[in-house]
Every structure is written in structure tokens, then in C-alpha cells.
Write a protein that holds these residues in place. Structure first.
Motif, PDB file in Angstrom:
ATOM      1  N   TYR A  29       3.964 -15.424   5.568  1.00 18.54           N
ATOM      2  CA  TYR A  29       2.975 -14.745   4.849  1.00 18.54           C
ATOM      3  C   TYR A  29       3.437 -14.958   3.133  1.00 18.54           C
ATOM      4  O   TYR A  29       4.706 -15.178   2.885  1.00 18.54           O
ATOM      5  CB  TYR A  29       2.928 -13.207   5.066  1.00 18.54           C
ATOM      6  CG  TYR A  29       2.420 -12.834   6.417  1.00 18.54           C
ATOM      7  CD1 TYR A  29       0.905 -12.903   6.621  1.00 18.54           C
ATOM      8  CD2 TYR A  29       3.067 -12.763   7.513  1.00 18.54           C
ATOM      9  CE1 TYR A  29       0.231 -12.734   7.902  1.00 18.54           C
ATOM     10  CE2 TYR A  29       2.766 -12.498   8.677  1.00 18.54           C
ATOM     11  CZ  TYR A  29       1.368 -12.286   8.866  1.00 18.54           C
ATOM     12  OH  TYR A  29       0.910 -12.030  10.037  1.00 18.54           O
ATOM     13  N   VAL A  30       2.394 -14.803   2.261  1.00 15.43           N
ATOM     14  CA  VAL A  30       2.724 -14.595   0.805  1.00 15.43           C
ATOM     15  C   VAL A  30       3.168 -12.958   0.882  1.00 15.43           C
ATOM     16  O   VAL A  30       3.337 -12.152   1.708  1.00 15.43           O
ATOM     17  CB  VAL A  30       1.515 -15.018  -0.057  1.00 15.43           C
ATOM     18  CG1 VAL A  30       1.467 -16.308  -0.045  1.00 15.43           C
ATOM     19  CG2 VAL A  30       0.502 -14.100   0.157  1.00 15.43           C
ATOM     20  N   ASP A  31       3.518 -12.470  -0.374  1.00 13.07           N
ATOM     21  CA  ASP A  31       4.104 -11.222  -0.627  1.00 13.07           C
ATOM     22  C   ASP A  31       3.097 -10.199  -0.065  1.00 13.07           C
ATOM     23  O   ASP A  31       3.623  -9.069   0.349  1.00 13.07           O
ATOM     24  CB  ASP A  31       4.453 -10.805  -1.889  1.00 13.07           C
ATOM     25  CG  ASP A  31       5.597 -11.774  -2.371  1.00 13.07           C
ATOM     26  OD1 ASP A  31       6.455 -12.041  -1.611  1.00 13.07           O
ATOM     27  OD2 ASP A  31       5.784 -11.847  -3.695  1.00 13.07           O
ATOM     28  N   ASP A  32       1.839 -10.387   0.109  1.00 13.72           N
ATOM     29  CA  ASP A  32       0.999  -9.119   0.403  1.00 13.72           C
ATOM     30  C   ASP A  32       0.908  -8.955   1.895  1.00 13.72           C
ATOM     31  O   ASP A  32       0.423  -8.012   2.378  1.00 13.72           O
ATOM     32  CB  ASP A  32      -0.590  -9.575  -0.344  1.00 13.72           C
ATOM     33  CG  ASP A  32      -1.358 -10.502   0.522  1.00 13.72           C
ATOM     34  OD1 ASP A  32      -0.845 -11.375   1.625  1.00 13.72           O
ATOM     35  OD2 ASP A  32      -2.359 -10.957   0.080  1.00 13.72           O
ATOM     36  N   GLN A  33       1.661  -9.812   2.586  1.00 13.75           N
ATOM     37  CA  GLN A  33       1.641  -9.905   4.055  1.00 13.75           C
ATOM     38  C   GLN A  33       0.239  -9.820   5.012  1.00 13.75           C
ATOM     39  O   GLN A  33       0.267  -9.424   6.034  1.00 13.75           O
ATOM     40  CB  GLN A  33       2.519  -8.591   4.287  1.00 13.75           C
ATOM     41  CG  GLN A  33       3.994  -8.583   4.034  1.00 13.75           C
ATOM     42  CD  GLN A  33       4.790  -9.780   4.530  1.00 13.75           C
ATOM     43  OE1 GLN A  33       4.679  -9.972   5.669  1.00 13.75           O
ATOM     44  NE2 GLN A  33       5.353 -10.626   3.518  1.00 13.75           N
ATOM     45  N   HIS A  34      -0.743 -10.519   4.117  1.00 14.42           N
ATOM     46  CA  HIS A  34      -2.022 -10.577   4.806  1.00 14.42           C
ATOM     47  C   HIS A  34      -2.414 -11.978   4.654  1.00 14.42           C
ATOM     48  O   HIS A  34      -3.216 -12.359   5.539  1.00 14.42           O
ATOM     49  CB  HIS A  34      -2.937  -9.758   3.839  1.00 14.42           C
ATOM     50  CG  HIS A  34      -2.898  -8.156   4.248  1.00 14.42           C
ATOM     51  ND1 HIS A  34      -3.178  -7.596   5.475  1.00 14.42           N
ATOM     52  CD2 HIS A  34      -2.300  -7.197   3.226  1.00 14.42           C
ATOM     53  CE1 HIS A  34      -2.630  -6.321   5.177  1.00 14.42           C
ATOM     54  NE2 HIS A  34      -2.327  -5.969   3.934  1.00 14.42           N
ATOM     55  N   HIS A  35      -1.938 -12.826   3.590  1.00 16.13           N
ATOM     56  CA  HIS A  35      -2.537 -14.143   3.449  1.00 16.13           C
ATOM     57  C   HIS A  35      -1.374 -15.099   3.712  1.00 16.13           C
ATOM     58  O   HIS A  35      -0.003 -14.820   3.465  1.00 16.13           O
ATOM     59  CB  HIS A  35      -2.970 -14.445   2.076  1.00 16.13           C
ATOM     60  CG  HIS A  35      -4.233 -13.557   1.879  1.00 16.13           C
ATOM     61  ND1 HIS A  35      -4.038 -12.272   1.276  1.00 16.13           N
ATOM     62  CD2 HIS A  35      -5.518 -13.781   1.841  1.00 16.13           C
ATOM     63  CE1 HIS A  35      -5.362 -11.899   1.167  1.00 16.13           C
ATOM     64  NE2 HIS A  35      -6.297 -12.752   1.677  1.00 16.13           N
ATOM     65  N   PRO A  36      -1.620 -16.272   4.302  1.00 13.88           N
ATOM     66  CA  PRO A  36      -0.476 -17.154   4.473  1.00 13.88           C
ATOM     67  C   PRO A  36       0.200 -17.865   3.440  1.00 13.88           C
ATOM     68  O   PRO A  36      -0.374 -17.993   2.571  1.00 13.88           O
ATOM     69  CB  PRO A  36      -1.142 -18.214   5.457  1.00 13.88           C
ATOM     70  CG  PRO A  36      -2.689 -18.389   4.822  1.00 13.88           C
ATOM     71  CD  PRO A  36      -3.138 -16.817   4.761  1.00 13.88           C
ATOM     72  N   GLY A  37       1.345 -17.794   3.536  1.00 13.01           N
ATOM     73  CA  GLY A  37       2.116 -18.533   2.493  1.00 13.01           C
ATOM     74  C   GLY A  37       2.135 -19.873   2.836  1.00 13.01           C
ATOM     75  O   GLY A  37       1.374 -20.571   3.985  1.00 13.01           O
ATOM     76  N   ALA A  38       3.392 -20.650   2.244  1.00 14.08           N
ATOM     77  CA  ALA A  38       3.192 -22.211   2.510  1.00 14.08           C
ATOM     78  C   ALA A  38       3.781 -22.312   4.053  1.00 14.08           C
ATOM     79  O   ALA A  38       2.933 -23.536   4.484  1.00 14.08           O
ATOM     80  CB  ALA A  38       4.485 -22.747   1.579  1.00 14.08           C
TER      81      ALA A  38
END
Length: 97
Positions: A29-38
């Protein structure tokens, strides 16, 4: 819904859960823990590609990920799809989309 519409379903969630269980050190995840990171995007893309082509492949595209992480995600994606072809609707249809 995919089965009701004679379609395939890319098992991203199954692959995602496996990575979270096996390699909690890989942050999907990215920092919001809801959207995928790399890493999460890489995993999803590899699951979708494997669902479409229905075979193993090797990619040299790692984006911003360490090579070991990218290769691990690629392997998990491929194993998840290829070990679950009937579950995701491949091999159970006369005419695949």
C-alpha cells in the motif's frame, strides 16, 4: 459475477493475501493503507497479465522495486493464476474470451 457472465476473474485478492502472509515486509500500500503502492500495483498487473496470457513469463521490468521483490511478486502472481485456472473461469468454458 464473472462465472455468471462466462468471464474470467483475475485473482488479485488471492495473490495479495499470499504476499501479506508470506512477506509482511513487502508493503503493498501507499501511506493511506487503502491504495496500492508500487509493489501492490506490480502484483496486480502481473496477476492480470498472467490471467490473460495463461502461461509463465519472465519480465525484466522492476519499476522502483528491488529485483528480488519484483521477481517474488511475479512468481506469486503466476502461481496464483496458473494453480487456480478452474476457479477463475479458465478451462471451464468452451470458448474463452
Amino acid at each position: 459475477m464473472a462465472h455468471e457472465n462466462n468471464s474470467w476473474c483475475a485473482p488479485v485478492g488471492i495473490a495479495w493475501q499470499r504476499v501479506r502472509n508470506e512477506r509482511p515486509d513487502i508493503d503493498l500500500y501507499v501511506d493511506d493503507q487503502h491504495h496500492p503502492g508500487a509493489a501492490g500495483s506490480n502484483l496486480a498487473a502481473n496477476v492480470i497479465l498472467t490471467t490473460i496470457i495463461q502461461k509463465s513469463y519472465e519480465s525484466e521490468f522492476f519499476h522502483t522495486l528491488p529485483e528480488e521483490t519484483a521477481r517474488y511478486l511475479q512468481n506469486v502472481a503466476q502461481e496464483t493464476v496458473l494453480d487456480n485456472l478452474e476457479l477463475i473461469g479458465i478451462g471451464t468454458q468452451q470458448d474463452n474470451p
